[in-house]
Design a protein around this motif. Structure first.
Motif, PDB file in Angstrom:
ATOM      1  N   ASP A  23      18.106  50.572 112.010  1.00  0.00           N
ATOM      2  CA  ASP A  23      18.671  51.378 112.582  1.00  0.00           C
ATOM      3  C   ASP A  23      19.590  52.180 111.691  1.00  0.00           C
ATOM      4  O   ASP A  23      19.212  52.831 110.706  1.00  0.00           O
ATOM      5  N   ILE A  24      20.654  53.063 111.759  1.00  0.00           N
ATOM      6  CA  ILE A  24      21.317  54.000 111.441  1.00  0.00           C
ATOM      7  C   ILE A  24      21.257  54.264 109.683  1.00  0.00           C
ATOM      8  O   ILE A  24      21.134  55.023 109.250  1.00  0.00           O
ATOM      9  N   LYS A  25      21.521  53.008 109.194  1.00  0.00           N
ATOM     10  CA  LYS A  25      21.945  52.943 107.974  1.00  0.00           C
ATOM     11  C   LYS A  25      20.809  53.722 107.297  1.00  0.00           C
ATOM     12  O   LYS A  25      20.558  53.537 105.968  1.00  0.00           O
ATOM     13  N   ALA A  26      19.595  53.156 107.814  1.00  0.00           N
ATOM     14  CA  ALA A  26      17.733  52.940 106.545  1.00  0.00           C
ATOM     15  C   ALA A  26      17.601  54.051 107.047  1.00  0.00           C
ATOM     16  O   ALA A  26      17.064  54.764 106.332  1.00  0.00           O
ATOM     17  N   TYR A  27      18.318  55.208 107.835  1.00  0.00           N
ATOM     18  CA  TYR A  27      18.256  56.225 107.600  1.00  0.00           C
ATOM     19  C   TYR A  27      18.912  57.384 106.417  1.00  0.00           C
ATOM     20  O   TYR A  27      19.424  58.671 106.674  1.00  0.00           O
ATOM     21  N   TYR A 177       6.350  61.870 109.361  1.00  0.00           N
ATOM     22  CA  TYR A 177       7.245  60.973 109.144  1.00  0.00           C
ATOM     23  C   TYR A 177       6.822  59.779 110.388  1.00  0.00           C
ATOM     24  O   TYR A 177       6.719  60.120 111.068  1.00  0.00           O
ATOM     25  N   CYS A 178       7.198  58.478 109.840  1.00  0.00           N
ATOM     26  CA  CYS A 178       7.059  57.289 110.796  1.00  0.00           C
ATOM     27  C   CYS A 178       8.408  56.650 110.980  1.00  0.00           C
ATOM     28  O   CYS A 178       8.897  56.048 108.969  1.00  0.00           O
ATOM     29  N   ASP A 179       9.284  56.338 111.358  1.00  0.00           N
ATOM     30  CA  ASP A 179      10.905  56.123 111.279  1.00  0.00           C
ATOM     31  C   ASP A 179      11.246  56.626 110.237  1.00  0.00           C
ATOM     32  O   ASP A 179      11.491  57.984 110.421  1.00  0.00           O
ATOM     33  N   GLN A 180      12.273  56.184 109.371  1.00  0.00           N
ATOM     34  CA  GLN A 180      13.144  56.987 108.832  1.00  0.00           C
ATOM     35  C   GLN A 180      11.744  56.889 106.916  1.00  0.00           C
ATOM     36  O   GLN A 180      12.621  57.072 105.980  1.00  0.00           O
ATOM     37  N   SER A 251      17.828  61.007 114.603  1.00  0.00           N
ATOM     38  CA  SER A 251      19.322  61.988 114.139  1.00  0.00           C
ATOM     39  C   SER A 251      19.729  62.518 113.497  1.00  0.00           C
ATOM     40  O   SER A 251      20.153  63.505 112.564  1.00  0.00           O
ATOM     41  N   MET A 252      19.686  61.019 112.538  1.00  0.00           N
ATOM     42  CA  MET A 252      20.343  60.701 111.468  1.00  0.00           C
ATOM     43  C   MET A 252      19.682  62.372 109.917  1.00  0.00           C
ATOM     44  O   MET A 252      20.642  63.296 109.421  1.00  0.00           O
ATOM     45  N   GLY A 253      18.624  62.994 110.032  1.00  0.00           N
ATOM     46  CA  GLY A 253      17.780  64.407 109.587  1.00  0.00           C
ATOM     47  C   GLY A 253      19.197  65.584 109.593  1.00  0.00           C
ATOM     48  O   GLY A 253      19.384  65.969 108.928  1.00  0.00           O
ATOM     49  N   GLU A 254      18.911  65.508 111.046  1.00  0.00           N
ATOM     50  CA  GLU A 254      19.992  67.027 111.469  1.00  0.00           C
ATOM     51  C   GLU A 254      21.212  66.475 110.884  1.00  0.00           C
ATOM     52  O   GLU A 254      22.293  66.734 110.164  1.00  0.00           O
TER      53      GLU A 254
END
Length: 341
Positions: A23-27, A177-180, A251-254
């Motif tokens: 999920d987003i928290k992992a990113y 990258y793979c997932d986070q 999307s969390m990288g951006e």
């Protein structure tokens, strides 16, 4: 035999939720930034199920578009399968670019390779990036480099799930990258790739798939910072679930990069604008674009940005930046814009 295989694929995936393992928290520490100019994009939505994709050329082997849960995906169905995107410009790779896609590998493959991305120059393939359960590989003219996912992810925790793959090329450097997880960095590669291809070795009854493929020029955090200080930034790296306002974790990288820029420049205030393509009716697109703009604002607020610095507005399909008559044009129009107030 082919129809039997397709029926098997459909029976395996009808009703299967196409969700990601993370999920987003992992990113929260994810730093991949997608390119800002779409070169090629395909989510297979306009390809007919049971047929080859309309946006790819088949160079070897076999493949077919079918449903995987509630989304379409490309199933690689034979060994030595190779396909290349239909891009009108002959040598379309710039110096800096990014590749993103989601991939699925059947547990029956065990330690075998998954989807392979080939950087081509004519008929030559000087650089090959191999996705895998555990060891990820970059073969290039200088040698063979490998990287690994955390031990907690490999094995049964990797197979039979969708994983997001992201590749960033900047000059001669490649980040994978793979997932986070950043699984591999190639510091320097002397290659002059001009096009790409997707390869795969699939056996009957063993699912190897990919979907949501996107190739874009650019991908530089410094350019985001300059765009923000100049007053406008157009993002194609913030993506959402189909017809929903839920932000995809990758999307969390951006978003992380944007949050840092806003923290470093506390006087900046922006309108977050949501934009769609022309598919669907006007009212639904307007509502969806507004919900997506609010979702981005809420995520930035969750990262510590003062809500008073961010206004939101949904524009629907009213402000296209590219023709809605092509798949790439529609991909350009699906975007989030940050405009200085």
């Amino acid at each position: 035999m082919k129809n039997l295989i397709l029926i098997l694929f459909l029976s395996l995936f009808l009703g299967t939720a196409s969700v990601f393992a993370q999920d987003i928290k992992a990113y929260q520490n994810y730093d991949f930034v997608a390119g800002d100019k779409i070169i090629f994009s395909d989510d297979f939505s306009d390809s007919q199920t049971g047929e080859f994709s309309t946006h790819w050329k088949l160079n070897g082997g076999q493949g077919v578009v079918n449903m995987a849960g509630d989304e379409k995906a490309f199933f690689i169905t034979k060994y030595y399968t190779a396909l290349s995107p239909r891009v009108k410009i002959p040598n379309y790779l710039p110096k800096e670019f990014t590749i993103e896609f989601d991939t699925w590998l059947d547990a029956a493959y065990d330690s075998n390779n998954g989807v392979i991305i080939c950087f081509k120059n004519g008929d030559d393939c000087p650089v090959r990036i191999t996705t895998n359960n555990s060891q990820w590989i970059c073969e290039n003219p200088e040698g063979r480099l490998t990287g690994e996912l955390p031990k907690s992810v490999v094995g049964e925790d990797y197979f039979n799930k969708w994983h997001h793959v992201a590749i960033a090329v900047k000059g001669g450097q490649i980040k994978i990258y793979c997932d986070q997880y950043r699984v591999l960095v190639v510091p320097e590669v002397a290659f002059k790739a001009t096009t790409i291809a997707v390869l795969g070795d699939a056996s009957d009854g063993m699912n190897m798939m990919f979907k949501n493929f996107k190739l874009a020029a650019g991908g530089d955090m410094n350019l985001i910072g300059k765009a923000f200080t100049d007053g406008k930034y157009i993002s194609h790296g913030i993506n959402f679930d189909v017809n929903k306002s839920s932000i995809k974790p990758a999307s969390m990288g951006e978003i992380n990069a944007i949050a840092k820029i806003l923290k470093d420049n506390p006087a900046l205030k922006f309108e977050v604008g949501g934009h769609t393509d022309s598919d669907g009716d006007d009212a639904s697109n307007m509502k969806l674009s507004e919900a997506r703009a609010n979702a981005v604002k809420n995520q930035l607020v969750a990262l510590g940005i003062d809500a008073n610095r961010l206004a939101t507005k949904g524009y629907g399909e009213t402000k296209p930046i590219a023709p809605n008559t092509t798949f790439e044009g529609k991909a350009e129009n699906r975007r989030v814009e940050f405009v200085k107030m």
